[in-house]
Design a protein around this motif. Structure first.
Motif, PDB file in Angstrom:
ATOM      1  N   ALA A 190     -14.761 -25.400  24.315  1.00 51.11           N
ATOM      2  CA  ALA A 190     -15.712 -24.286  24.397  1.00 51.11           C
ATOM      3  C   ALA A 190     -15.407 -23.216  23.350  1.00 51.11           C
ATOM      4  CB  ALA A 190     -15.692 -23.685  25.800  1.00 51.11           C
ATOM      5  N   THR A 191     -14.142 -22.802  23.259  1.00 48.15           N
ATOM      6  CA  THR A 191     -13.802 -21.744  22.306  1.00 48.15           C
ATOM      7  C   THR A 191     -13.945 -22.217  20.856  1.00 48.15           C
ATOM      8  OG1 THR A 191     -11.441 -22.315  22.505  1.00 48.15           O
ATOM      9  CG2 THR A 191     -12.280 -20.541  23.923  1.00 48.15           C
ATOM     10  N   SER A 192     -13.669 -23.494  20.606  1.00 49.50           N
ATOM     11  CA  SER A 192     -13.834 -24.028  19.251  1.00 49.50           C
ATOM     12  C   SER A 192     -15.310 -24.054  18.853  1.00 49.50           C
ATOM     13  CB  SER A 192     -13.251 -25.445  19.158  1.00 49.50           C
ATOM     14  OG  SER A 192     -11.853 -25.434  19.346  1.00 49.50           O
ATOM     15  N   MET A 193     -16.185 -24.433  19.787  1.00 47.97           N
ATOM     16  CA  MET A 193     -17.618 -24.423  19.493  1.00 47.97           C
ATOM     17  C   MET A 193     -18.078 -23.016  19.133  1.00 47.97           C
ATOM     18  SD  MET A 193     -19.570 -27.051  22.084  1.00 47.97           S
ATOM     19  CE  MET A 193     -19.235 -26.107  23.575  1.00 47.97           C
ATOM     20  N   ALA A 194     -17.627 -22.027  19.894  1.00 46.81           N
ATOM     21  CA  ALA A 194     -18.019 -20.640  19.624  1.00 46.81           C
ATOM     22  C   ALA A 194     -17.500 -20.184  18.264  1.00 46.81           C
ATOM     23  CB  ALA A 194     -17.506 -19.726  20.722  1.00 46.81           C
ATOM     24  N   ALA A 195     -16.239 -20.481  17.969  1.00 46.51           N
ATOM     25  CA  ALA A 195     -15.647 -20.056  16.700  1.00 46.51           C
ATOM     26  C   ALA A 195     -16.392 -20.666  15.513  1.00 46.51           C
ATOM     27  CB  ALA A 195     -14.170 -20.453  16.663  1.00 46.51           C
ATOM     28  N   LEU A 196     -16.784 -21.935  15.638  1.00 50.41           N
ATOM     29  CA  LEU A 196     -17.527 -22.587  14.554  1.00 50.41           C
ATOM     30  C   LEU A 196     -18.927 -22.008  14.423  1.00 50.41           C
ATOM     31  CD1 LEU A 196     -16.443 -26.311  15.055  1.00 50.41           C
ATOM     32  CD2 LEU A 196     -15.816 -24.801  13.153  1.00 50.41           C
ATOM     33  N   ASP A 197     -19.580 -21.748  15.559  1.00 52.35           N
ATOM     34  CA  ASP A 197     -20.928 -21.184  15.499  1.00 52.35           C
ATOM     35  C   ASP A 197     -20.903 -19.768  14.921  1.00 52.35           C
ATOM     36  OD1 ASP A 197     -23.732 -21.742  16.051  1.00 52.35           O
ATOM     37  OD2 ASP A 197     -23.602 -20.137  17.542  1.00 52.35           O
ATOM     38  N   LEU A 198     -19.820 -19.047  15.163  1.00 55.90           N
ATOM     39  CA  LEU A 198     -19.641 -17.705  14.604  1.00 55.90           C
ATOM     40  C   LEU A 198     -19.200 -17.739  13.138  1.00 55.90           C
ATOM     41  CD1 LEU A 198     -17.858 -16.085  17.665  1.00 55.90           C
ATOM     42  CD2 LEU A 198     -19.934 -15.176  16.603  1.00 55.90           C
TER      43      LEU A 198
ATOM     44  N   ARG B 294     -26.631 -28.648  17.002  1.00 54.02           N
ATOM     45  CA  ARG B 294     -26.359 -28.506  15.566  1.00 54.02           C
ATOM     46  C   ARG B 294     -24.894 -28.831  15.260  1.00 54.02           C
ATOM     47  NH1 ARG B 294     -28.287 -23.706  15.006  1.00 54.02           N
ATOM     48  NH2 ARG B 294     -26.324 -22.567  15.292  1.00 54.02           N
ATOM     49  N   LEU B 295     -23.986 -28.338  16.106  1.00 53.84           N
ATOM     50  CA  LEU B 295     -22.570 -28.630  15.901  1.00 53.84           C
ATOM     51  C   LEU B 295     -22.278 -30.118  16.047  1.00 53.84           C
ATOM     52  CD1 LEU B 295     -20.967 -25.637  17.834  1.00 53.84           C
ATOM     53  CD2 LEU B 295     -20.785 -26.069  15.381  1.00 53.84           C
TER      54      LEU B 295
ATOM     55  N   ASN C 255     -10.673 -31.735  10.928  1.00 52.38           N
ATOM     56  CA  ASN C 255      -9.387 -31.076  11.181  1.00 52.38           C
ATOM     57  C   ASN C 255      -9.124 -29.927  10.211  1.00 52.38           C
ATOM     58  OD1 ASN C 255      -8.500 -32.503  13.409  1.00 52.38           O
ATOM     59  ND2 ASN C 255      -7.463 -34.077  12.203  1.00 52.38           N
ATOM     60  N   ALA C 256      -9.717 -30.014   9.027  1.00 57.26           N
ATOM     61  CA  ALA C 256      -9.495 -28.991   8.007  1.00 57.26           C
ATOM     62  C   ALA C 256     -10.417 -27.786   8.168  1.00 57.26           C
ATOM     63  CB  ALA C 256      -9.686 -29.601   6.621  1.00 57.26           C
ATOM     64  N   LEU C 257     -11.336 -27.840   9.115  1.00 52.28           N
ATOM     65  CA  LEU C 257     -12.231 -26.708   9.321  1.00 52.28           C
ATOM     66  C   LEU C 257     -11.435 -25.493   9.769  1.00 52.28           C
ATOM     67  CD1 LEU C 257     -15.193 -28.501  11.170  1.00 52.28           C
ATOM     68  CD2 LEU C 257     -15.214 -27.594   8.837  1.00 52.28           C
ATOM     69  N   PRO C 258     -11.793 -24.307   9.269  1.00 49.82           N
ATOM     70  CA  PRO C 258     -11.034 -23.105   9.652  1.00 49.82           C
ATOM     71  C   PRO C 258     -11.199 -22.796  11.134  1.00 49.82           C
ATOM     72  CG  PRO C 258     -13.043 -22.514   8.457  1.00 49.82           C
ATOM     73  CD  PRO C 258     -12.905 -24.004   8.361  1.00 49.82           C
ATOM     74  N   CYS C 259     -10.207 -22.136  11.680  1.00 40.47           N
ATOM     75  CA  CYS C 259     -10.165 -21.604  13.047  1.00 40.47           C
ATOM     76  C   CYS C 259      -9.988 -22.657  14.132  1.00 40.47           C
ATOM     77  CB  CYS C 259     -11.386 -20.727  13.367  1.00 40.47           C
ATOM     78  SG  CYS C 259     -12.907 -21.622  13.707  1.00 40.47           S
ATOM     79  N   LEU C 260      -9.813 -23.935  13.776  1.00 44.85           N
ATOM     80  CA  LEU C 260      -9.549 -24.960  14.786  1.00 44.85           C
ATOM     81  C   LEU C 260      -8.046 -25.181  14.912  1.00 44.85           C
ATOM     82  CD1 LEU C 260     -12.207 -27.758  14.146  1.00 44.85           C
ATOM     83  CD2 LEU C 260     -12.353 -25.761  15.647  1.00 44.85           C
ATOM     84  N   GLY C 261      -7.588 -25.476  16.143  1.00 42.85           N
ATOM     85  CA  GLY C 261      -6.185 -25.794  16.353  1.00 42.85           C
ATOM     86  C   GLY C 261      -5.830 -27.138  15.741  1.00 42.85           C
TER      87      GLY C 261
ATOM     88  N   ILE D 216     -24.627 -21.591  27.166  1.00 40.62           N
ATOM     89  CA  ILE D 216     -23.282 -21.570  27.753  1.00 40.62           C
ATOM     90  C   ILE D 216     -22.628 -20.257  27.356  1.00 40.62           C
ATOM     91  CG2 ILE D 216     -21.041 -22.728  27.893  1.00 40.62           C
ATOM     92  CD1 ILE D 216     -22.448 -25.150  26.500  1.00 40.62           C
ATOM     93  N   ARG D 217     -22.010 -19.590  28.309  1.00 44.72           N
ATOM     94  CA  ARG D 217     -21.227 -18.396  27.997  1.00 44.72           C
ATOM     95  C   ARG D 217     -19.768 -18.819  27.855  1.00 44.72           C
ATOM     96  NH1 ARG D 217     -20.984 -12.740  31.469  1.00 44.72           N
ATOM     97  NH2 ARG D 217     -19.876 -11.532  29.896  1.00 44.72           N
ATOM     98  N   ILE D 218     -19.128 -18.370  26.801  1.00 49.24           N
ATOM     99  CA  ILE D 218     -17.782 -18.827  26.472  1.00 49.24           C
ATOM    100  C   ILE D 218     -16.735 -17.833  26.983  1.00 49.24           C
ATOM    101  CG2 ILE D 218     -16.252 -19.601  24.627  1.00 49.24           C
ATOM    102  CD1 ILE D 218     -18.813 -21.293  25.003  1.00 49.24           C
ATOM    103  N   SER D 219     -15.674 -18.371  27.570  1.00 52.37           N
ATOM    104  CA  SER D 219     -14.553 -17.549  28.024  1.00 52.37           C
ATOM    105  C   SER D 219     -13.295 -17.944  27.257  1.00 52.37           C
ATOM    106  CB  SER D 219     -14.313 -17.732  29.528  1.00 52.37           C
ATOM    107  OG  SER D 219     -13.136 -17.059  29.928  1.00 52.37           O
ATOM    108  N   ASP D 220     -12.629 -16.945  26.701  1.00 52.98           N
ATOM    109  CA  ASP D 220     -11.352 -17.199  26.027  1.00 52.98           C
ATOM    110  C   ASP D 220     -10.217 -17.322  27.034  1.00 52.98           C
ATOM    111  OD1 ASP D 220      -9.679 -17.246  23.491  1.00 52.98           O
ATOM    112  OD2 ASP D 220      -8.786 -15.532  24.526  1.00 52.98           O
ATOM    113  N   THR D 221     -10.442 -16.881  28.272  1.00 50.80           N
ATOM    114  CA  THR D 221      -9.427 -17.022  29.320  1.00 50.80           C
ATOM    115  C   THR D 221      -9.804 -18.178  30.243  1.00 50.80           C
ATOM    116  OG1 THR D 221     -10.534 -15.458  30.806  1.00 50.80           O
ATOM    117  CG2 THR D 221      -8.921 -14.557  29.248  1.00 50.80           C
ATOM    118  N   GLY D 222      -8.793 -18.712  30.935  1.00 48.17           N
ATOM    119  CA  GLY D 222      -9.063 -19.839  31.818  1.00 48.17           C
ATOM    120  C   GLY D 222      -7.809 -20.324  32.517  1.00 48.17           C
ATOM    121  N   LEU D 223      -7.530 -21.615  32.394  1.00 45.70           N
ATOM    122  CA  LEU D 223      -6.442 -22.238  33.146  1.00 45.70           C
ATOM    123  C   LEU D 223      -5.091 -21.571  32.895  1.00 45.70           C
ATOM    124  CD1 LEU D 223      -5.291 -24.452  34.982  1.00 45.70           C
ATOM    125  CD2 LEU D 223      -5.220 -25.962  32.976  1.00 45.70           C
ATOM    126  N   LEU D 224      -4.774 -21.286  31.644  1.00 46.98           N
ATOM    127  CA  LEU D 224      -3.456 -20.715  31.329  1.00 46.98           C
ATOM    128  C   LEU D 224      -3.255 -19.381  32.038  1.00 46.98           C
ATOM    129  CD1 LEU D 224      -0.814 -20.927  29.748  1.00 46.98           C
ATOM    130  CD2 LEU D 224      -1.993 -19.892  27.784  1.00 46.98           C
TER     131      LEU D 224
END
Length: 315
Positions: free
Chosen positions: A218-226, A248-249, A262-268, A294-302
């Motif tokens: 979820a967070t990776s999709m948001a970072a790429l869309d941004l 689109r993604l 894997n070389a895309l910026p902002c991905l782990g 979808i609304r994205i949350s940077d917080t979650g399981l951790l």
């Protein structure tokens, strides 16, 4: 630190990544002191061989060694370490757990899919300051499973479902570039997710549900869309991802080689290899529920793991 604050830590031993969070906790809020993540790919090959790969075990132990060094910098009052899907099912998980517990000098809880889902919800709710009034479906797409939590309203009891489909196994089985099997992937996802939605009482509720996505997909999709060059949690958290952006993604990433993704910026590390499978899960969820965002949350399981370590959590 004030007299009412507790310094706590949580560690998530996921099927794809290991994550560490250290924070000062006070009145339900978290002040982050340290946050680390490393790709371990503990669930690699698990579906085919039923056991953890030795290379992943050794990498996981090395990561935990670095986490231990970080923890030594803080005077912790509580710590919880949780393992998820890969450690629930691997027939040699005890081998890894023995070494990990010996290294960290702390027990590791292997949590059920249901507890994993509830902890994800607790972490998400801790991250949103405004009240949520709509029926909420939380989706946490992991390396080895997808956790779903449905909350009809803040006052009603939540229901959970754990779907044994995660991005590692789906990538290995369906998204090999030489034999892309999209029709079977979509069919399997629709079958398993529909069964979970029935279990949650979600059928025929289209247009009424707030879907919240947490976790790496979820967070990776948001970072790429941004179009972020560096991951920025404040921008990702709360971001609304439209269905058209998800499509689109998918179309963009599935056409790229894994090394290019894997070389895309902002991905782990290594996220590009497995991200298309996660995107496809969200695509099918939106289709089945006839929702368009979808609304994205940077917080979650951790964050949920850390909060569950606090003394009041056991009360």
């Amino acid at each position: 630190m004030t007299i009412h604050e507790i310094t706590a830590a949580g560690i998530d031993l996921g099927s794809n990544t290991f994550r560490l969070l250290v924070a000062n906790c006070s009145a339900g809020s978290l002040q982050v002191l340290a946050k680390k993540m490393a790709t371990v790919r503990l669930g690699r090959g698990l579906e085919d061989y039923g056991q953890l790969h030795e290379e992943s075990i050794q990498k996981g132990l090395a990561v935990l060694g670095s986490f231990k060094e970080t923890l030594a910098d803080y005077r912790l009052q509580s710590l919880r370490i949780c393992g998820t899907e890969a450690l629930r099912h691997a027939n040699n998980s005890r081998h890894f757990l023995h070494k990990a517990e010996e290294l960290l000098q702390h027990p590791i809880d292997i949590i059920s899919g249901e507890e994993e889902a509830r902890l994800s919800l607790a972490g998400v709710l801790a991250g949103f300051t405004e009240p949520i009034t709509n029926p909420l479906l939380l989706v946490d797409v992991g390396g080895g499973s997808t956790e779903l939590v449905f909350a009809p309203s803040p006052a009603e009891k939540t229901s959970v479902a754990s779907v044994g489909l995660g991005v590692i196994g789906l990538t290995e089985k369906f998204l090999d570039p030489s034999q892309l099997d999209l029709s079977h992937l979509d069919s399997l996802l629709a079958e398993k997710l529909n069964a979970a939605f029935k279990q949650l009482g979600l059928i025929n509720k289209g247009g009424q549900i707030l879907i919240v996505g947490c976790g790496g997909t979820a967070t990776s999709m948001a970072a790429l869309d941004l179009n972020l060059s560096v991951y920025k949690a404040p921008l990702v958290h709360g971001y609304v991802l439209q269905n058209i952006a998800v499509e689109r993604l998918w179309n963009k990433l599935v056409a790229l080689p894994a090394a290019t993704r894997n070389a895309l910026p902002c991905l782990g590390e290594g996220r590009g290899e497995i991200l298309p499978a996660g995107i496809r899960i969200y695509h099918v969820i939106l289709q089945l529920l006839q929702e368009n965002r979808i609304r994205i949350s940077d917080t979650g399981l951790l964050e949920g793991i850390l909060l569950s370590s606090l003394p009041h959590a056991a009360a």
